[in-house]
Design an enzyme around this catalytic site. Structure first.
Site, PDB file in Angstrom:
ATOM      1  N   ASP A 194       0.785  -4.686  -8.413  1.00 43.24           N
ATOM      2  CA  ASP A 194      -0.538  -4.070  -8.289  1.00 43.24           C
ATOM      3  C   ASP A 194      -0.882  -3.699  -6.848  1.00 43.24           C
ATOM      4  O   ASP A 194      -1.363  -4.527  -6.084  1.00 43.24           O
ATOM      5  CB  ASP A 194      -1.590  -5.033  -8.860  1.00 43.24           C
ATOM      6  CG  ASP A 194      -2.978  -4.431  -8.868  1.00 43.24           C
ATOM      7  OD1 ASP A 194      -3.111  -3.205  -8.619  1.00 43.24           O
ATOM      8  OD2 ASP A 194      -3.943  -5.166  -9.126  1.00 43.24           O
TER       9      ASP A 194
ATOM     10  N   ASP B 159      -2.562   3.362  -7.143  1.00 44.54           N
ATOM     11  CA  ASP B 159      -2.777   2.061  -7.771  1.00 44.54           C
ATOM     12  C   ASP B 159      -1.758   1.783  -8.874  1.00 44.54           C
ATOM     13  O   ASP B 159      -1.909   2.269  -9.996  1.00 44.54           O
ATOM     14  CB  ASP B 159      -4.200   2.014  -8.345  1.00 44.54           C
ATOM     15  CG  ASP B 159      -4.506   0.708  -9.066  1.00 44.54           C
ATOM     16  OD1 ASP B 159      -3.800  -0.292  -8.831  1.00 44.54           O
ATOM     17  OD2 ASP B 159      -5.457   0.687  -9.863  1.00 44.54           O
TER      18      ASP B 159
END
Ligand SMILES: *[C@@H]1O[C@H](CO)[C@@H](O)[C@H](O)[C@H]1NC(C)=O
Ligand SMILES: *[C@@H]1O[C@H](CO)[C@@H](O)[C@H](O)[C@H]1NC(C)=O
Ligand SMILES: *[C@@H]1O[C@H](CO)[C@@H](O)[C@H](O)[C@H]1NC(C)=O
Length: 426
Positions: free
Chosen positions: A88, A289
């Site tokens: 992440d 992201d």
């Protein structure tokens, strides 16, 4: 076999900051800005890369559809125990499910991380402040208290727990095994956070610009440079820390935006092009992201782009259809097997970054479409306003496939190049 209810999973794991970090945490960096002309067809070759020997490359497993996430397996502790972590770049630091009375943990206790007394990070330890997003830090009053952490995600999930540190055995690319001590979160209060609908995931490997990310910590103990690389394809790919995978040529580089209010990776306002033409969609605040499966645009931009794509499909043999995988899908006269079957019907999208003249991130059809198990093709760009992202736009996993992406925190730049994302692990 993937669990039935995991099919077509959509994560949005962007970390949200409740309170703006204090300005003193932000060091001023020297100006960098080596922009090169856009390279749309460059493909990397193994001989193009540097070799220092002190980088780490980890195999990645996962896919955009049907799994919806990419993960790596890391070892922690002595003797080492394996943990599968969701990759992440939209959050700051790593955390794993904790062997403690836990609300919301999905792993059985024996597969969680079990801290010993000397693993707890205390408030007085310098690294603690990097785990605390509120100002003043929650634990500023008692220096001998355990350092705590809390992350809020854009999908309304959250996790909290205590900060611990332990040995992180990592094999460097020159063959040496390094065992640096790294700080990470031991989470025992998990709320509604989507990666955990996947049964094997033990936690999140947050790789944002924070000093608490594993990459920043590896750099601060002198193991490798603070450069995060990832390369995803439909079979997995690889994740890297360090400078060894930075090619000498062939990369498109753009200066990283250094916002003082968060640790996200972004490049400044973006303009959208479709089939080489401006679309009028501009001024987008875009974040890279990997915690997000798909790409999200705010309602206005999403609506405009959807109109353009719909118009462009006029007189093409595709018909809109319902598919539970995603909101906007089309079928052909026969079921599709891969995005290759439809790539001639869809145009190339591109993001152009105003702060870096001429820098474009090209998004060919396979980076914004999926073909579902029903054989339909669906749009992998979604309405961010619908999921509460506000004006923030996200470049998710789908749009970074087939590219080596490098987040170079040493030189404050983000780079990319086409790549097949296979890596030989020795
Ligand atoms: C990029 O694409 C344009 C238009 O398709 C082409 O003219 C140009 O040569 C390409 N650049 C590279 C580096 O291949
Ligand atoms: C590999 O690199 C590390 C870090 O630079 C170094 O300490 C180690 O000695 C190297 N090992 C070999 C076998 O070259
Ligand atoms: C995007 O979502 C918002 C909030 O649900 C909605 O009001 C808007 O109509 C949607 N936009 C489009 C183009 O569908």
């Amino acid at each position: 076999m993937a669990d039935q209810n995991l099919k077509g999973r959509r994560r949005v794991s962007l970390m949200i900051f409740l309170v703006v970090l204090s300005a003193s945490l932000h060091v001023c960096f020297a100006e960098i800005g080596h922009s090169q002309p856009p390279k749309n067809t460059s493909t990397l070759h193994p001989t193009d890369v540097n070799t220092f020997g002190s980088s780490v490359v980890l195999p990645v497993s996962g896919n955009v559809y049907p799994l919806g996430s990419y993960s790596v397996t890391v070892e922690i502790g002595n003797p080492p125990k394996q943990f599968q972590l969701d990759i992440d770049t939209g959050s700051d630091y790593a955390w794993v499910q904790c062997y403690a009375p836990c609300v919301g943990c999905t792993l059985p206790p024996e597969r969680r991380y079990k801290p010993a007394t000397d693993n707890y990070v205390l408030c007085k330890d310098p690294i603690c402040s990097a785990f605390q997003s509120s100002n003043p830090p929650q634990c500023s009053r008692n220096p001998n208290e355990k350092c705590s952490f809390q992350i809020e995600y854009a999908d309304h999930g959250s996790v909290s727990g205590v900060v611990v540190s332990d040995s992180f055995p990592l094999r460097l690319v020159n063959g040496t095994v390094s065992r640096p001590r790294m700080a990470f979160g031991c989470g025992y209060k998990l709320k509604k956070h989507d990666p955990f609908s996947s049964p094997a995931i033990a936690g999140v490997l947050g790789l944002g610009r924070s000093k608490a990310s594993i990459s920043a910590q590896l750099s601060s103990v002198g193991v490798s440079q603070n450069i995060v690389g990832h390369c995803f394809n439909d079979k997995g790919g690889f994740l890297s820390f360090g400078a060894d995978l930075v090619p000498k040529s062939g990369m498109t580089w753009a200066p990283m935006l250094r916002s003082s209010s968060d640790n996200h990776y972004s490049l400044g306002p973006a303009e959208v092009f479709f089939r080489g033409n401006p679309t009028g969609i501009k001024g987008l605040n875009v974040i890279f992201d990997t915690g997000s499966t798909y790409t999200y645009l705010n309602s206005g931009a999403y609506g405009s782009l959807l109109n353009l794509i719909m118009k462009d499909l006029n007189r093409k043999p595709l018909q809109q259809v319902q598919d539970k995988a995603l909101p906007i899908c089309w079928k052909g006269s026969r079921p599709f097997v891969s995005v290759r079957d439809v790539q001639n019907y869809f145009g190339i999208l591109a993001l152009s970054f105003a702060g870096s003249s001429n820098i474009q991130l090209q998004l060919p059809p396979q980076t914004y479409l999926i073909v579902t198990e029903q054989g339909n093709v669906c749009l992998g760009i979604l309405n961010g306003t619908e999921v509460g992202l506000g004006t923030t736009n996200l470049i998710g996993d789908i749009s970074m496939q087939g590219k080596l992406m490098l987040f170079d925190n040493e030189n404050q730049r983000i780079g990319w190049a086409s790549a097949d994302c296979t890596h030989k692990f020795g």
